[in-house]
Enzyme design. Structure first.
Site, short mmCIF file in Angstrom:
data_model
loop_
_atom_site.label_atom_id
_atom_site.label_comp_id
_atom_site.label_asym_id
_atom_site.label_seq_id
_atom_site.Cartn_x
_atom_site.Cartn_y
_atom_site.Cartn_z
N LYS A 22 0.81 -1.18 0.04
CA LYS A 22 -0.04 -0.02 0.08
C LYS A 22 0.87 1.22 0.07
O LYS A 22 0.74 2.23 -0.83
CB LYS A 22 -0.84 0.07 1.21
CG LYS A 22 -1.44 1.33 1.43
CD LYS A 22 -2.60 1.41 2.82
CE LYS A 22 -1.65 1.65 4.16
NZ LYS A 22 -1.35 2.98 4.69
N ASN A 23 1.75 1.51 0.95
CA ASN A 23 2.52 2.54 1.13
C ASN A 23 3.67 2.91 0.10
O ASN A 23 3.75 3.82 -0.44
CB ASN A 23 3.32 2.61 2.55
CG ASN A 23 2.34 2.67 3.51
OD1 ASN A 23 1.19 3.12 3.31
ND2 ASN A 23 2.67 2.73 4.73
N CYS A 119 -4.03 12.70 13.42
CA CYS A 119 -4.81 11.47 13.25
C CYS A 119 -4.56 10.73 14.57
O CYS A 119 -3.97 10.96 15.54
CB CYS A 119 -4.37 10.94 11.93
SG CYS A 119 -2.82 9.79 11.97
N ARG A 124 1.55 14.18 14.22
CA ARG A 124 2.29 14.19 12.81
C ARG A 124 2.29 15.30 11.79
O ARG A 124 1.66 15.64 10.88
CB ARG A 124 1.31 13.12 11.94
CG ARG A 124 1.11 11.64 12.62
CD ARG A 124 0.35 10.52 11.78
NE ARG A 124 1.07 10.05 10.75
CZ ARG A 124 0.47 9.20 9.82
NH1 ARG A 124 -0.55 8.78 9.87
NH2 ARG A 124 1.55 9.03 8.79
N ASP A 307 4.68 0.03 12.27
CA ASP A 307 3.33 -0.69 11.58
C ASP A 307 3.21 -2.06 12.12
O ASP A 307 2.31 -2.63 11.65
CB ASP A 307 3.29 -0.42 9.92
CG ASP A 307 3.19 1.03 9.69
OD1 ASP A 307 2.64 1.78 10.46
OD2 ASP A 307 3.39 1.12 8.47
N ARG A 399 -8.56 0.01 4.50
CA ARG A 399 -7.69 1.04 3.91
C ARG A 399 -6.33 0.24 3.70
O ARG A 399 -5.73 0.95 2.83
CB ARG A 399 -7.16 2.17 5.02
CG ARG A 399 -8.60 2.81 5.24
CD ARG A 399 -8.32 4.05 6.37
NE ARG A 399 -7.04 4.74 5.86
CZ ARG A 399 -6.31 5.57 6.27
NH1 ARG A 399 -6.50 6.00 7.32
NH2 ARG A 399 -5.17 5.85 5.62
#
Ligand code: EPZ
Length: 419
Positions: A22-23, A119, A124, A307, A399
Site C-alpha cells: 500500500k505505502n 490523526c 504528525r 506498523d 484501507r
C-alpha cells in the site's frame, strides 16, 4: 456499518499470497505526476486508500483508473494535469494525499495542498516536508488550512532532515527530481518504500542515488517520462499474517514478499520461538512450543516497524512471561491496548512503553478498531482468542488490507464480514 466477526479456531495453517505494498503504491502513484506520459503500475492492491489517490489524481486532471475489472493494474496519464490543488476532503480521508505536493511544485512550480492535520496515532506534523521544499527555493505560505508552495523552477540544495520521515523524504526527493542542479538530502529515511520510489524515479528519467542509505543525491533533469512498474509485496501485510500464525501457534507460508525487507520483524518472530524458513519470495513460520516473550522498540528502518507493533503485541499477550513494547515513532500508537485488555490481556502502559504479561487465554469480545494497524492487531488477537470477537469500524482495515477475511479463511480461520 460493516463489522468483522472472528471465532478463535486454533492454529492457522497453509499459504497466503501477499498483495502489493500500500505505502509504496501510494507514493508511486503520486510520482506518476512527474512524468510527461503514461505510467502503468502493476500489483497495486485493491484498497480504499488507492481509490482515494486515484480520485485525487483525477481531480488534478490526470487520467487515473484501474486497467480493468479485477485487474491489479493502474493507469495514470499525467500529460494533461491542469489542477494544482489537493482539497481538504481528499487529504482528510487519506494523509498520503500530501505526497502530491512535491511532484506538483517540482513539475509545475505551484501547488496548494490541504494540511493533513493530526490523526489517531499522533500529531504528525509536516514541517520536514516544508523545510525541504523551502531549501529547494519554494516559497511556502500557510493559508486557511492549506499549504501553498510556489517556485518557478526549484534549485538543488543541501538539507538535513531533523527527524527520519518516510513521506517527507519521498516528497522532497520527488520535488528535487526536476530542480536545477544537485540536491543532497541528509538523514533521509531508508525504508524500502523510499528505495522503491527511487528505483521508479530512475526509470522515469530522474537521477537519484544513494537510496537505502541516509544520504540521497539527486541531480535535477529537465523532464521525466511515464513508466511501467510492478509494486513490491507488502512487508507489513506479510508481517501481519505471520503475527497471526505466531499468535495461533500455526504453520503459515506467505508468498510474494522479499524477506530481506523485513529482517527486524523476522528477528522478533524468531525471538518469540518461531521457526522460520525463507526463500527470495516467501517466508514460512512454524511454532510448536510456547510463545516466548521479547522486547520490541519501534524505530525507523532498519529498526522494528511501528506498523507491526500492534500485531506483534497482540501475539505477545499470550506469551509465556513478560514482554516490553516501546513505541518511539508515534506518540499515540497504543489505542489497541484498552481493546486488548477487554479481551483479557494483561498490559500496563507507562508513557511510550507497555509491559505485556502473557496470559493463558484471551476471550472474544466486541472491540473497536481505531486505526489501520490497531485493527489488524485486534484481528490477530481474535484469531487466538476463545469465542467470538466482533471488530467494529472495519473500514480502517479496508484501507490497508486487501480481502483480509478471504486470505485468513484460506488459512483455516473462521472469519466473516457482516453488513
Ligand atoms: C509513513 O507515514 C507510512 N505511511 C506510515 O504507515 C508509517 O507508520 C510511517 O511512515 C512510519 O514508518 C505512508 O507511507 C503513507 P513519518 P509518514 O513521516 O511518512 C514525525 C500505515 O499504517 N514527523 O516517517 O507520515 C512524525 O510525527 C501508516 O500504513 C515530523 O515530526 O511517517 C513521526 O513521529 C500509518 N515532521 C515520525 O516523524 C514531519 O514533517 C515518523 O513519521 C514528518 C514526520
Amino acid at each position: 456499518m460493516d463489522r468483522i466477526v472472528v471465532r478463535g479456531a486454533g492454529p492457522l495453517r497453509g499459504e497466503a499470497a501477499v498483495s502489493g505494498s500500500k505505502n509504496s503504491a501510494l507514493a508511486l502513484m503520486a510520482a506518476a505526476l512527474l512524468g510527461d506520459g503514461e505510467t502503468i503500475l502493476e500489483n497495486v492492491p485493491w484498497l480504499r486508500d488507492v481509490d482515494a489517490m486515484l480520485e485525487l489524481l483525477r481531480a488534478l486532471g490526470a487520467g487515473a483508473e484501474w486497467q480493468g475489472e479485477r485487474s491489479h493494474g493502474v493507469r495514470i496519464d499525467a500529460r494533461n494535469v491542469h489542477g494544482r490543488e489537493a482539497p481538504y476532503d481528499l487529504v482528510r480521508k487519506m494523509r498520503a494525499s500530501f505526497l502530491v505536493l512535491g511532484p506538483l511544485v517540482g513539475r509545475f512550480g505551484e501547488a496548494r495542498v490541504s494540511e493533513p492535520g493530526g490523526c489517531a496515532i499522533g500529531v504528525r506534523p509536516v514541517d520536514q516536508h516544508l523545510k525541504g521544499l523551502e531549501a529547494l527555493g519554494a516559497k511556502i505560505r500557510l493559508d486557511h488550512g492549506y499549504v501553498e508552495a510556489r517556485g518557478a523552477r526549484l534549485r538543488g540544495a543541501r538539507m538535513a532532515f531533523d527527524v527520519s520521515t518516510v513521506n517527507g523524504t519521498q516528497n522532497v526527493m520527488m520535488a528535487a527530481c526536476l530542480a536545477e542542479g544537485e540536491t543532497v538530502l541528509e538523514n533521509a529515511a531508508r525504508e524500502p518504500e523510499v528505495v522503491e520510489l527511487a528505483e521508479v524515479l530512475l526509470k522515469m528519467g530522474a537521477d537519484v542515488r544513494g537510496a537505502g542509505t541516509d544520504r540521497l543525491v539527486i541531480r535535477g533533469v529537465r523532464s521525466m517520462r511515464g513508466v511501467r512498474h510492478a509494486v513490491s509485496g507488502d512487508r507489513i501485510e506479510a508481517g501481519t499474517l505471520l503475527a497471526a500464525a505466531l499468535a495461533t501457534r500455526g504453520d503459515v507460508r506467505v508468498r510474494g514478499v522479499d524477506p530481506s525487507v523485513m529482517e527486524s520483524t523476522l528477528e522478533k518472530l524468531r525471538d518469540c520461538g518461531a521457526e522460520l524458513e525463507t526463500d527470495p519470495t516467501s517466508v514460512r513460520l512454524r511454532l510448536d512450543g510456547p510463545i516466548r516473550p521479547t522486547r520490541i522498540v519501534t524505530a525507523p528502518f532498519p529498526g522494528f516497524p511501528t506498523d507491526m507493533q500492534a500485531q506483534l503485541m497482540a501475539a505477545l499477550t499470550l506469551a509465556e512471561g513478560a514482554s516490553v513494547v516501546e513505541e518511539r515513532v508515534f506518540e499515540n500508537r497504543f489505542m489497541h491496548v484498552p481493546e486488548l485488555q477487554r479481551m483479557g490481556a494483561d498490559i500496563a502502559l507507562a508513557g511510550r512503553s507497555a509491559t505485556v504479561h502473557g496470559v493463558r487465554r484471551l476471550m472474544g469480545a466486541p472491540v473497536m478498531a481505531t486505526d489501520l494497524r490497531a485493527s489488524a492487531g485486534l484481528i490477530v488477537a481474535a484469531l487466538a482468542a476463545e469465542g467470538d470477537t466482533v471488530v467494529n469500524r472495519v473500514y480502517h482495515i479496508d484501507r490497508g488490507y486487501e480481502r483480509i477475511e478471504e486470505k485468513l479463511r484460506g488459512l483455516g480461520a473462521e472469519i466473516r464480514r457482516e453488513g
